[in-house]
Design an enzyme around this catalytic site. Structure first.
Site, mmCIF file in Angstrom:
data_model
loop_
_atom_site.group_PDB
_atom_site.id
_atom_site.type_symbol
_atom_site.label_atom_id
_atom_site.label_comp_id
_atom_site.label_asym_id
_atom_site.label_seq_id
_atom_site.Cartn_x
_atom_site.Cartn_y
_atom_site.Cartn_z
ATOM 1 N N ASP A 116 0.882 -1.171 0.000
ATOM 2 C CA ASP A 116 0.000 0.000 0.000
ATOM 3 C C ASP A 116 0.915 1.216 0.000
ATOM 4 O O ASP A 116 1.817 1.330 0.846
ATOM 5 C CB ASP A 116 -0.890 -0.032 1.251
ATOM 6 C CG ASP A 116 -1.866 1.138 1.336
ATOM 7 O OD1 ASP A 116 -1.503 2.272 0.944
ATOM 8 O OD2 ASP A 116 -2.985 0.931 1.830
ATOM 9 N N CYS A 119 1.395 3.102 3.294
ATOM 10 C CA CYS A 119 1.837 2.313 4.446
ATOM 11 C C CYS A 119 3.307 2.621 4.762
ATOM 12 O O CYS A 119 4.173 2.478 3.902
ATOM 13 C CB CYS A 119 1.634 0.829 4.132
ATOM 14 S SG CYS A 119 2.688 -0.316 5.017
ATOM 15 N N CYS A 122 5.685 -0.270 4.326
ATOM 16 C CA CYS A 122 5.828 -0.559 2.897
ATOM 17 C C CYS A 122 6.840 0.404 2.273
ATOM 18 O O CYS A 122 7.678 0.010 1.442
ATOM 19 C CB CYS A 122 4.484 -0.422 2.183
ATOM 20 S SG CYS A 122 3.212 -1.569 2.736
ATOM 21 N N ARG A 146 -5.236 -0.608 1.845
ATOM 22 C CA ARG A 146 -5.790 -0.982 3.153
ATOM 23 C C ARG A 146 -7.163 -0.383 3.407
ATOM 24 O O ARG A 146 -7.920 -0.882 4.239
ATOM 25 C CB ARG A 146 -4.818 -0.563 4.261
ATOM 26 C CG ARG A 146 -3.496 -1.316 4.244
ATOM 27 C CD ARG A 146 -2.516 -0.713 5.229
ATOM 28 N NE ARG A 146 -2.219 0.671 4.912
ATOM 29 C CZ ARG A 146 -1.633 1.532 5.733
ATOM 30 N NH1 ARG A 146 -1.304 1.148 6.956
ATOM 31 N NH2 ARG A 146 -1.396 2.774 5.361
#
Length: 237
Positions: A116, A119, A122, A146
């Protein structure tokens, strides 16, 4: 010989009819739960079918009367095997052309990451891409907004995936730079649904080449050590 051929044809038709009848009973039962199946597959357990849905993988008795949700494990060998994620591997690899790939020059492992762009972990994983690649780890990305689908993040990630240069657009998005509008026939909802079926409930979520799911961020050295250990434990798979 002719009689044998007729008998074989009748048996084939009979079994085919049973299969369709079973599937119809399963679909009818799922309708009661408000669930629509995307695909019904044979399960590794006699008397059951595996059903892929947008809510995950279900195991349903062939008469449609009993439903189980969640992963199924084969514990007959030295190591437990998640047969659910193994079953999903063909669906994962079918999306290979839609993946954003960062290939290691001396590839030893391939991991697929549900990610994502909003994120934090991430973004941290992506910022260390050179280190993963240097350790022989090729990283393939699929989208897992998400916020779910539909959502604003889904729209943003679709623009990234539809960019002429996906890797550059993805790099820019992870760096917090602007995302240029773009459209194409890639459906991020398919990525998301597959992630749900794998059991992803947060990002990053890392799928190994044998379907094993590693939840959460793993630093490059930790990821390499885990992959080495996993390969040894599974006999090089």
């Amino acid at each position: 010989m002719k009689n044998n051929l007729i008998m074989f044809t009748l048996l084939t038709a009979a079994f085919s009819g049973v299969a369709h009848a079973d599937d119809a009973a399963i679909k009818q039962s799922l309708t009661k739960l408000g669930v629509q199946s995307s695909e019904i597959l044979p399960a590794p357990v006699a008397g059951m079918k595996a059903v892929l849905t947008n809510s995950g993988v279900l195991y349903v008795t062939e008469d449609g009367k009993h439903i189980i949700q969640g992963p199924m494990y084969d514990v007959s060998g030295a190591q437990p095997v998640n047969v659910t994620t193994q079953m999903l591997l063909p669906h994962l690899n079918a999306l290979e052309k839609e993946m954003i790939v960062y290939k290691a020059p001396k590839e030893k492992y391939v991991i697929t990451v549900f990610t994502d762009i909003t994120c934090g972990y991430c973004q941290k994983l992506h910022s260390e891409m050179a280190d993963y690649n240097a350790l022989g780890i090729t990283v393939r990305y699929l989208a897992f907004p998400r916020q779910g689908v539909p959502s604003e993040v889904e729209n943003q990630m679709k623009a990234v995936w539809c960019a002429k240069d996906r890797n550059k657009a993805f790099d820019d998005a992870m760096d917090g730079k602007g995302i240029k509008p773009a459209s194409c026939d890639i459906d991020i909802a398919n990525h998301y649904a597959l992630g749900v079926q794998f059991g992803v409930n947060g990002t990053p979520a890392i799928v190994l080449s044998d379907g094993y799911l590693v939840p959460g961020y793993q630093a490059p050295a930790e990821m390499k050590a885990f992959l080495d250990k996993h390969q040894q434990a599974t006999g090089g798979k």
